[in-house]
Design a protein around this motif. Structure first.
Motif, PDB file in Angstrom:
ATOM      1  N   TYR A  85     121.255  22.267 -32.393  1.00 40.09           N
ATOM      2  CA  TYR A  85     121.475  23.654 -32.778  1.00 40.09           C
ATOM      3  C   TYR A  85     120.402  24.556 -32.187  1.00 40.09           C
ATOM      4  O   TYR A  85     119.240  24.160 -32.051  1.00 40.09           O
ATOM      5  CB  TYR A  85     121.433  23.805 -34.300  1.00 40.09           C
ATOM      6  N   VAL A  86     120.783  25.789 -31.907  1.00 37.75           N
ATOM      7  CA  VAL A  86     119.777  26.792 -31.566  1.00 37.75           C
ATOM      8  C   VAL A  86     119.013  27.103 -32.848  1.00 37.75           C
ATOM      9  O   VAL A  86     119.568  27.044 -33.954  1.00 37.75           O
ATOM     10  CB  VAL A  86     120.456  28.047 -30.974  1.00 37.75           C
ATOM     11  N   ASP A  87     117.731  27.400 -32.717  1.00 35.94           N
ATOM     12  CA  ASP A  87     116.886  27.578 -33.892  1.00 35.94           C
ATOM     13  C   ASP A  87     117.416  28.642 -34.858  1.00 35.94           C
ATOM     14  O   ASP A  87     117.297  28.491 -36.084  1.00 35.94           O
ATOM     15  CB  ASP A  87     115.462  27.966 -33.454  1.00 35.94           C
ATOM     16  N   SER A  88     118.016  29.690 -34.336  1.00 32.59           N
ATOM     17  CA  SER A  88     118.433  30.812 -35.184  1.00 32.59           C
ATOM     18  C   SER A  88     119.559  30.462 -36.156  1.00 32.59           C
ATOM     19  O   SER A  88     119.811  31.218 -37.096  1.00 32.59           O
ATOM     20  CB  SER A  88     118.841  31.999 -34.321  1.00 32.59           C
ATOM     21  N   VAL A  89     120.250  29.340 -35.940  1.00 30.10           N
ATOM     22  CA  VAL A  89     121.364  28.977 -36.833  1.00 30.10           C
ATOM     23  C   VAL A  89     121.094  27.709 -37.633  1.00 30.10           C
ATOM     24  O   VAL A  89     121.914  27.327 -38.477  1.00 30.10           O
ATOM     25  CB  VAL A  89     122.696  28.823 -36.055  1.00 30.10           C
TER      26      VAL A  89
END
Length: 121
Positions: free
Chosen positions: A59-63
């Protein structure tokens, strides 16, 4: 030919949830990694989440902690459960899959047409 068809986008208030689906169909021998990307207005397309055929996720960190990617290999379908949505999650979400059309074919990259997700504040 392989088609990826997404569904599940829409308009939701901040803090709400949406579930995206993407079904692959056509000439499919096997599917490797599948994933979701998004593109907000004026921004580059970015990776949101990926899942391998064995179920490993990224996952991308923001999600992280809010979104969950999963897949049903029997139905050639990938899902993205999105919880605690924020206005900055607003974007067109695209499905991506690495598909092998036949046992002797190399894998090829396919994209869905995109589905709009809008999160209001």
């Amino acid at each position: 030919q392989v088609q990826l068809v997404e569904s599940g986008g829409g308009l939701v208030q901040a803090g709400g949830s949406l579930r995206l689906s993407c079904a692959a169909s056509g000439s499919i021998f096997s599917i490797g990694a599948m994933g979701w990307y998004r593109q907000a207005p004026g921004k580059q397309r970015e990776l949101v989440a990926t899942i391998t055929s064995g179920g490993s996720t990224n996952y991308v960190d923001s999600v992280k902690g809010r979104f969950t990617i999963s897949r049903d290999n029997a139905k050639n379908t990938v899902f993205l459960q999105m919880n605690s949505l924020k206005p900055e999650d607003t974007a067109v979400y695209y499905c991506n899959a690495d598909v092998q059309a036949g046992p002797l074919n190399p894998p090829s990259d396919y994209w869905g047409q995109g589905t709009q997700v809008t999160v209001s504040s």
